[in-house]
Design a protein around this motif. Structure first.
Motif, PDB file in Angstrom:
ATOM      1  N   THR A  19       0.231   4.918 -14.356  1.00 43.80           N
ATOM      2  CA  THR A  19      -0.141   3.650 -12.604  1.00 43.80           C
ATOM      3  C   THR A  19      -1.825   3.922 -12.293  1.00 43.80           C
ATOM      4  OG1 THR A  19       2.160   4.850 -11.955  1.00 43.80           O
ATOM      5  CG2 THR A  19       0.770   3.490 -10.376  1.00 43.80           C
ATOM      6  N   VAL A  20      -1.422   2.975 -12.502  1.00 45.59           N
ATOM      7  CA  VAL A  20      -3.101   3.018 -11.611  1.00 45.59           C
ATOM      8  C   VAL A  20      -3.261   2.376 -10.662  1.00 45.59           C
ATOM      9  CG1 VAL A  20      -6.349   1.854 -11.485  1.00 45.59           C
ATOM     10  CG2 VAL A  20      -4.852   2.386 -14.373  1.00 45.59           C
ATOM     11  N   GLU A  21      -3.658   3.268  -9.569  1.00 51.01           N
ATOM     12  CA  GLU A  21      -3.890   2.951  -7.596  1.00 51.01           C
ATOM     13  C   GLU A  21      -5.141   3.313  -7.512  1.00 51.01           C
ATOM     14  OE1 GLU A  21       0.602   5.984  -6.670  1.00 51.01           O
ATOM     15  OE2 GLU A  21      -1.670   6.905  -7.017  1.00 51.01           O
ATOM     16  N   VAL A  22      -5.314   1.933  -6.481  1.00 51.14           N
ATOM     17  CA  VAL A  22      -6.944   1.555  -6.337  1.00 51.14           C
ATOM     18  C   VAL A  22      -6.391   1.317  -5.182  1.00 51.14           C
ATOM     19  CG1 VAL A  22      -8.749  -0.118  -6.815  1.00 51.14           C
ATOM     20  CG2 VAL A  22      -6.717   0.213  -8.983  1.00 51.14           C
ATOM     21  N   ASN A  23      -6.868   1.995  -4.349  1.00 50.92           N
ATOM     22  CA  ASN A  23      -7.056   1.624  -2.920  1.00 50.92           C
ATOM     23  C   ASN A  23      -8.815   1.544  -1.577  1.00 50.92           C
ATOM     24  OD1 ASN A  23      -6.018   2.536  -0.383  1.00 50.92           O
ATOM     25  ND2 ASN A  23      -7.754   3.571  -0.217  1.00 50.92           N
ATOM     26  N   CYS A  24      -8.473  -0.150  -2.008  1.00 46.27           N
ATOM     27  CA  CYS A  24     -10.317  -1.095  -0.628  1.00 46.27           C
ATOM     28  C   CYS A  24     -10.323   0.262   0.908  1.00 46.27           C
ATOM     29  CB  CYS A  24     -10.034  -1.893  -1.077  1.00 46.27           C
ATOM     30  SG  CYS A  24     -11.640  -2.636  -1.351  1.00 46.27           S
ATOM     31  N   ASP A  25     -11.120   0.755   1.235  1.00 48.02           N
ATOM     32  CA  ASP A  25     -10.900   1.387   2.512  1.00 48.02           C
ATOM     33  C   ASP A  25     -12.406   0.935   2.960  1.00 48.02           C
ATOM     34  OD1 ASP A  25     -10.074   1.469   4.712  1.00 48.02           O
ATOM     35  OD2 ASP A  25      -9.136   3.690   4.519  1.00 48.02           O
ATOM     36  N   SER A  26     -12.093   1.356   4.725  1.00 51.16           N
ATOM     37  CA  SER A  26     -14.275   1.376   4.661  1.00 51.16           C
ATOM     38  C   SER A  26     -14.762   2.261   4.676  1.00 51.16           C
ATOM     39  CB  SER A  26     -13.434   1.173   6.500  1.00 51.16           C
ATOM     40  OG  SER A  26     -13.116   2.513   7.026  1.00 51.16           O
TER      41      SER A  26
END
Length: 511
Positions: A19-26
């Motif tokens: 499972t590749v979890e990608v989180n895009c945040d400030s």
């Protein structure tokens, strides 16, 4: 924004869903965690160039990527496409509904085109088991993955096709293969044929017995006697592979990226490694384990030419796979097992000079030199080889005669009939399919001897100084000879012929 994309890692010949979890945040930064190797860590450069060359970009934000399970080491560049799609969806550059229903794998080039991956078949098998709807991968691997039924397989050439499929609903062409039709289409007759071999009728008989019972065989003879020529033709008389064997074999070759465009392997493998091979390359292993030559020859033939030239450590690692028909490689955090049910065919010169058993050539090696030469092969390894046979040079009269030798088709017919008898005999066993695989209990059950045959075998054991393991080998070979004659019982003639094929045990041969 958090998005999940699914890929897969191959360990041994089995796959594990990642499972590749990608989180895009400030913020600013690119953080990749979850035990990736260097090839995965370098992926951001390939992804950045591929996206830019297709009208997208890696956003100037803080990107955190976790590859779960995080305690399992991942390797290779096949996650490029998985990571790229995850970054695009997490940064809202594209919309991707039903992303969780697909396994996505592929290595990116800088222009966004996709390079083939390894292990497509075991990944597809795992995807179907876990209920995924489809598998998106490079088009070069599509036929290989499409062998698996009840899984939509989409081969793509460029990342743009994947983006358009999820974001714009542009359809992809599904790769569909009828596995049985593909199998029978590839089931061509081998290139080499026994009709090319002049003379050597006794050796052909040995090869037929070896093929009928799955027995290991060693050919000992001078240079130019035809040992390699005979060995290369052995696959032509082995029974055709079953669909199950073909899938098993394809799976192993898929792991190392050796599957051809046809997808399904229907020919029995023939592997002939050079004598400079290392023990790791032969048996498999490495920091991140890969199958070795003995696993790549699963359901086929492993040919070791000039056996004494191999390093002793290399030959010794053969002993356990020859007995157990599988290789187990252990590491600190995991253990992988590769199947290795192969026929071993070995060849060697009888002496350093090469002409000890040639009646037309002088002996140039002393007994001490011969002993030193032959001692490179351990007794326990020779004991695991069922048939030992001398090969002598073919006289000119045989080479020049016009009479055509028996073809592989004719020999294979007899071999297939003998194998059918064995299949019926061992129908209740999951692990034993032919005579060479019999354990001690099965030998006692299926190789019952009368008193005359017992006495004959006892005399041979004493005179040739054979081991208990050699005793079992003789009985197995005798059982195969009886099967070729469609005989229910093993009689004295079968035992007598089988004993001849142990005459090259070192003590008896040097006398």
């Amino acid at each position: 924004m958090l998005k999940k994309v699914f890929g897969s890692a191959v360990f041994g010949v089995e796959a594990t869903t990642i499972t590749v979890e990608v989180n895009c945040d400030s913020g600013i930064g690119y953080h990749l965690v979850g035990l990736p190797d260097n090839a995965i860590k370098e992926s951001n450069y390939r992804i950045a160039a591929a996206l830019q060359n297709n009208g997208y970009k890696i956003p100037g934000k803080k990107i955190t990527i976790n590859m779960a399970p995080a305690d399992l080491r991942k390797e290779g560049s096949a996650y490029d496409l998985t990571l790229a799609i995850g970054i695009l969806t997490a940064s809202k550059q594209i919309q991707a509904e039903h992303l969780e229903k697909y396994i996505i794998m592929g290595e990116l080039s800088l222009d966004g085109s996709l390079q083939p991956i390894k292990g497509a078949l075991p990944i597809a098998v795992k995807a179907r088991q876990e209920g995924f709807k489809g598998f998106i991968l490079p088009s070069q691997n599509a036929k290989e993955a499409a062998i698996v039924d009840n899984l939509e397989v989409y081969g793509v050439d460029n990342i743009k096709q994947v983006i358009d499929y999820f974001d714009k609903g542009v359809s992809l062409e599904q790769t569909i293969i009828n596995t049985r039709d593909e199998f029978y289409k590839n089931l061509e007759f081998p290139e080499f044929d026994f009709s090319d071999v002049k003379g050597q009728e006794g050796i052909k008989r040995c090869m037929e017995i070896a093929a009928a019972g799955g027995h290991n065989i060693i050919l000992i003879g001078p240079p130019g006697a035809g040992k390699t020529m005979l060995a290369k033709r052995l696959p032509s008389i082995l029974p055709p592979m079953t669909l199950h064997e073909a899938l098993e074999t394809t799976k192993i070759h898929s792991v190392v990226g050796r599957v051809k465009d046809s997808g399904l392997m229907a020919q029995r493998p023939f592997r002939s490694p050079h004598h400079t091979i290392s023990d790791v390359a032969l048996v498999g292993g490495g920091a991140f384990p890969q199958p070795g030559e003995i696993s790549l020859s699963h359901n086929g033939v492993l040919f070791l030419d000039e056996l004494p030239e191999f390093k002793r450590s290399v030959l010794e690692v053969l002993r356990q796979p020859l007995e157990d028909r599988e290789v187990t490689i252990s590491r600190a955090k995991f253990t992988v097992t590769y199947p290795s049910s192969f026929m071993l065919v070995a060849s060697m010169n009888p002496s350093p000079g090469g002409y000890f058993n040639d009646p037309n050539a002088p002996v140039t090696s002393s007994p001490a030199e011969m002993q030193r030469y032959l001692s490179k092969i351990s007794g326990p390894l020779l004991d695991r080889i069922d048939i030992h046979i001398e090969v002598t040079s073919v006289p000119f009269e045989k080479l020049s005669e016009d009479r055509k030798s028996e073809s592989s088709v004719e020999i294979r017919k007899r071999v297939t009939e003998a194998r059918a008898i064995q299949t019926k005999r061992f129908s209740e066993s999951d692990t034993v399919h032919y005579n060479a695989q019999m354990n001690t209990k099965q030998i006692r059950k299926h190789c019952v001897l009368d008193e005359a045959s017992k006495q004959l075998l006892k005399t041979a054991m004493e005179r040739l100084n054979l081991s208990a393991r050699a005793y079992d080998r003789i009985l197995k070979v005798a059982r195969t000879i009886a099967d070729l004659e469609h005989s229910e019982r093993v009689n004295g003639s079968h035992i007598s012929e089988a004993i001849q094929y142990r005459s090259l045990d070192r003590e008896g041969w040097l006398v």
